[in-house]
Every structure is written in structure tokens, then in C-alpha cells.
Design a protein around this motif. Structure first.
Motif, PDB file in Angstrom:
ATOM      1  N   TYR A  17     -79.184  66.037 -24.370  1.00 30.18           N
ATOM      2  CA  TYR A  17     -78.502  64.770 -24.672  1.00 30.18           C
ATOM      3  C   TYR A  17     -77.507  64.989 -25.813  1.00 30.18           C
ATOM      4  N   LYS A  58     -80.352  57.788 -21.591  1.00 35.51           N
ATOM      5  CA  LYS A  58     -80.585  56.560 -22.353  1.00 35.51           C
ATOM      6  C   LYS A  58     -81.956  55.960 -22.034  1.00 35.51           C
ATOM      7  N   ARG A  66     -73.157  64.798 -25.768  1.00 31.66           N
ATOM      8  CA  ARG A  66     -72.261  64.136 -26.718  1.00 31.66           C
ATOM      9  C   ARG A  66     -71.242  65.134 -27.290  1.00 31.66           C
ATOM     10  N   ILE A  75     -76.825  59.143 -31.687  1.00 33.93           N
ATOM     11  CA  ILE A  75     -77.790  58.897 -30.613  1.00 33.93           C
ATOM     12  C   ILE A  75     -79.015  58.244 -31.240  1.00 33.93           C
TER      13      ILE A  75
END
Length: 230
Positions: A20, A129, A24, A89
Motif C-alpha cells: 500500500y 482501503k 502511494r 495513509i
């Protein structure tokens, strides 16, 4: 003059927090090189733990077994929390009750990719998410169907595919192929099928790697032109 084009195959597991973070950082790199080149991003499957059952495993138990106790797990996640904060995040690890088996999530990513890379990107983002910010079990069919619906996929098709074994062997074979290629950790960014960046490297490092591949392609093209003209 036509902008050079690249492909990036991201070998990733949606239960991996570093993946994750890597997503980004890849997005930052893509923003950096947008004016210089066209980049096509494709998501490839990997499973950090294919032994997890379909229903998953109690998260706390899983982490304590993996890291040798609660203290070890907390220490291991300190760097992840710090890196996540840098990338804005909002990791909510305390919400995650189940360490998920991600095979079916990877099947969903594959089906989304058949509709186009935009749809695939959307599903990947929603899966990350759901797991890391909302604590949902992304191995559960109901959760996967909800994500598919959010991404605008055709629900009757997804429901039928999830109910069967469609592409299960294909996804597993892709994971095996990644391991045979030497991928032992994720994320792994494979640029133009010739240059690999392993780990959640900085956006600057990823952008530099893309530029180097473009420079090499340009150099090779110029050399080929010279041969034709000689």
C-alpha cells in the motif's frame, strides 16, 4: 515527438502494508514523470501467506506467531506506521480482526484488469482501503462483491465467477512464476520486463529507475538506427 512509453508490472499482495505504501510512492513517481513519458501500470498477484484458510485467521494470533509475540509484532509495525504517516495513509491496524487469504482478491483484480487498467487500479485501491483503513476481511465474498460494485463491475458476472473456480489456477500460476523469477518480497516493480525495483522505494527512486530505462531504450534505438544507416 511521441513520448516514450513504459510498462510497470507491480507484483503485490493486498494484505501487505508495504505494498500500500509502495502504491502511494509509485503514484508520486508517476506524477513526477508524467510530462516525460507514458506509463502503463499493471497489477500482478503475490501471496505472502498462501497457507491461510479461505476464512482467514485471527489477526492478533497470526502476528504473534509470525513475529514471536505481541512485542515483536509491535516493533515490526513501528516502521510501517511511520512510513504510512509520511504517505498520509491512515492505517487502522487495530480494526483488522482477520489476516485474510487474498487469492480471491487477486482473482477480482484480474477480472477488473480485463475491463481496463483504470478499473483494475480502482479495485486495487478499494481493496487496500477496505483492509488497512476499514479492517474488512478482503477474503470474504461479500466484501469482494461490495468492492466490485463500488468499482462499477458487472455484479452478476462477478457473483458467478466468485462462486466458482474461474482463474484460480491462473492466478496461482502467476504467483509461482513470480517466485521462479526471483521475487521473494513485495512490492516489486518490474519496469518494461527488464528492470526490477524491489521494496517500497521512494517516489524519487522509482522515477529515476523509469528515466534510466527510457534512456537505455533511447540509446538502443539510436544504435539500431545507426546500424540501419551504415
Amino acid at each position: 515527438m511521441t513520448a516514450p512509453s513504459l510498462t510497470i508490472d507491480v507484483v503485490s499482495d493486498v494484505m501487505c502494508p508495504w505494498c500500500y505504501i509502495g502504491k502511494r510512492r509509485l503514484e508520486a513517481a508517476l506524477d513526477d514523470v508524467r510530462a516525460e513519458m507514458d506509463v502503463e501500470v499493471r497489477w500482478r498477484p503475490y501471496q505472502l501467506d498462501p497457507t491461510l484458510p479461505k476464512e482467514g485467521k485471527d489477526r492478533q494470533q497470526y502476528l504473534e506467531e509470525k513475529f514471536g509475540g505481541a512485542a515483536g509484532a509491535e516493533q515490526a509495525y513501528a516502521a510501517i506506521r511511520a512510513a504510512g504517516a509520511e504517505e498520509e495513509i491512515p492505517f487502522a491496524f487495530d480494526k483488522i480482526e482477520v489476516s485474510a487469504n487474498t487469492l480471491d482478491a487477486h482473482r477480482l483484480i484480474r477480472w477488473a484488469g480485463m475491463l481496463g487498467l483504470t478499473a483494475q487500479q480502482e479495485v486495487v485501491e478499494l481493496l487496500f482501503k477496505a483492509y488497512f483503513e476499514e479492517g474488512r476481511n478482503i477474503g470474504d465474498d461479500a466484501v469482494l462483491k461490495d468492492i466490485a460494485e463500488q468499482a462499477g463491475l458487472e455484479m452478476p458476472v462477478i457473483e458467478r465467477l466468485l462462486a466458482g473456480d474461474a482463474d484460480r489456477d491462473t492466478v496461482s500460476a502467476e504467483i509461482d512464476q513470480a517466485r521462479q523469477m526471483g521475487v521473494t518480497g513485495v512490492p516489486c516493480f518490474i519496469i518494461d520486463m527488464q528492470y526490477a525495483v524491489v521494496g517500497a522505494q521512494s517516489g524519487e527512486a522509482l522515477a529515476d529507475a523509469m528515466r534510466k530505462v527510457v534512456q537505455e531504450k533511447n540509446r538502443q534505438a539510436a544504435a539500431d538506427d545507426d546500424k540501419l544507416q551504415s
